[in-house]
Design a protein around this motif. Structure first.
Motif, short mmCIF file in Angstrom:
data_model
loop_
_atom_site.label_atom_id
_atom_site.label_comp_id
_atom_site.label_asym_id
_atom_site.label_seq_id
_atom_site.Cartn_x
_atom_site.Cartn_y
_atom_site.Cartn_z
N UNK A 31 0.93 -1.14 -0.04
CA UNK A 31 -0.08 0.17 -0.14
C UNK A 31 0.99 1.40 -0.07
N UNK A 32 0.47 2.15 -0.87
CA UNK A 32 1.18 3.59 -0.91
C UNK A 32 0.00 4.39 -0.47
N UNK A 54 -6.26 2.20 -7.17
CA UNK A 54 -5.48 3.64 -7.08
C UNK A 54 -6.68 4.61 -7.18
N UNK A 55 -6.34 5.41 -6.38
CA UNK A 55 -7.22 6.43 -6.31
C UNK A 55 -6.16 7.91 -6.06
N UNK A 56 -6.44 9.01 -6.88
CA UNK A 56 -5.61 9.87 -6.82
C UNK A 56 -5.13 10.64 -8.35
N UNK A 59 -7.62 10.28 -10.86
CA UNK A 59 -7.80 8.70 -11.38
C UNK A 59 -8.24 7.89 -10.50
N UNK A 60 -9.19 7.02 -10.90
CA UNK A 60 -9.50 5.93 -10.23
C UNK A 60 -9.70 4.65 -10.72
N UNK A 61 -8.64 3.73 -10.17
CA UNK A 61 -8.69 2.41 -10.94
C UNK A 61 -8.84 1.19 -9.82
#
Length: 145
Positions: A31-32, A54-56, A59-61
């Motif tokens: 996790x980052x 991923x969120x930031x 973007x949202x993946x």
């Protein structure tokens, strides 16, 4: 009427609890998170199944994929070769930093490490080798949008 409402409430609770299962039922997690403009990146591995989110940066993946036995062996070897369990974390306070956490719940490298307060200087190379292995898995398997 009360009975129907009670049953609907129970169903809603069960469904909402089950949706978070992917985030708690894993063998290995990477996790980052954090930073001035926060990002949240997670790779959760359970057996040969992987869940990436991923969120930031606008973007949202979210993506699920299969991870090969060879990749799992390679990751385990990198954890062992870089003495994952012996990596020492520094205790300095750092704010607005993107930190990385790695949790291994099974196998000889079982443990939890983070660089939220940085990693002691004599373990930085080991930590970078390990985090690069996780990034390689992400880069090879996740279709960026």
């Amino acid at each position: 009427m009360k009975r129907i409402i009670g049953i609907l409430f129970a169903i809603i609770v069960l469904v909402s609890c089950n949706s978070q299962k992917v985030y708690s039922d894993f063998d290995i997690s990477y996790s980052k998170s954090g930073g001035f403009a926060p990002i949240y990146e997670n790779l959760l591995i359970k057996e040969n199944n992987a869940h990436y989110s991923f969120e930031g940066q606008g973007k949202k993946i979210k993506q699920d994929f299969k991870i090969t036995n060879e990749d799992l062996k390679k990751l385990d070897n990198i954890l062992s070769q870089n003495n994952f369990r012996k990596i020492q974390e520094d205790r300095k306070k750092i704010y607005d930093n993107v930190s990385t956490s790695i949790n291994v719940k099974k196998g000889p490298n079982e443990g939890s490490k983070t660089d939220a307060s940085l990693v002691m200087s004599n373990y930085k190379t080991n930590w970078n080798n390990i985090t690069n292995a996780f990034q390689e898995i992400i880069n090879n398997n996740v279709k960026k949008q």
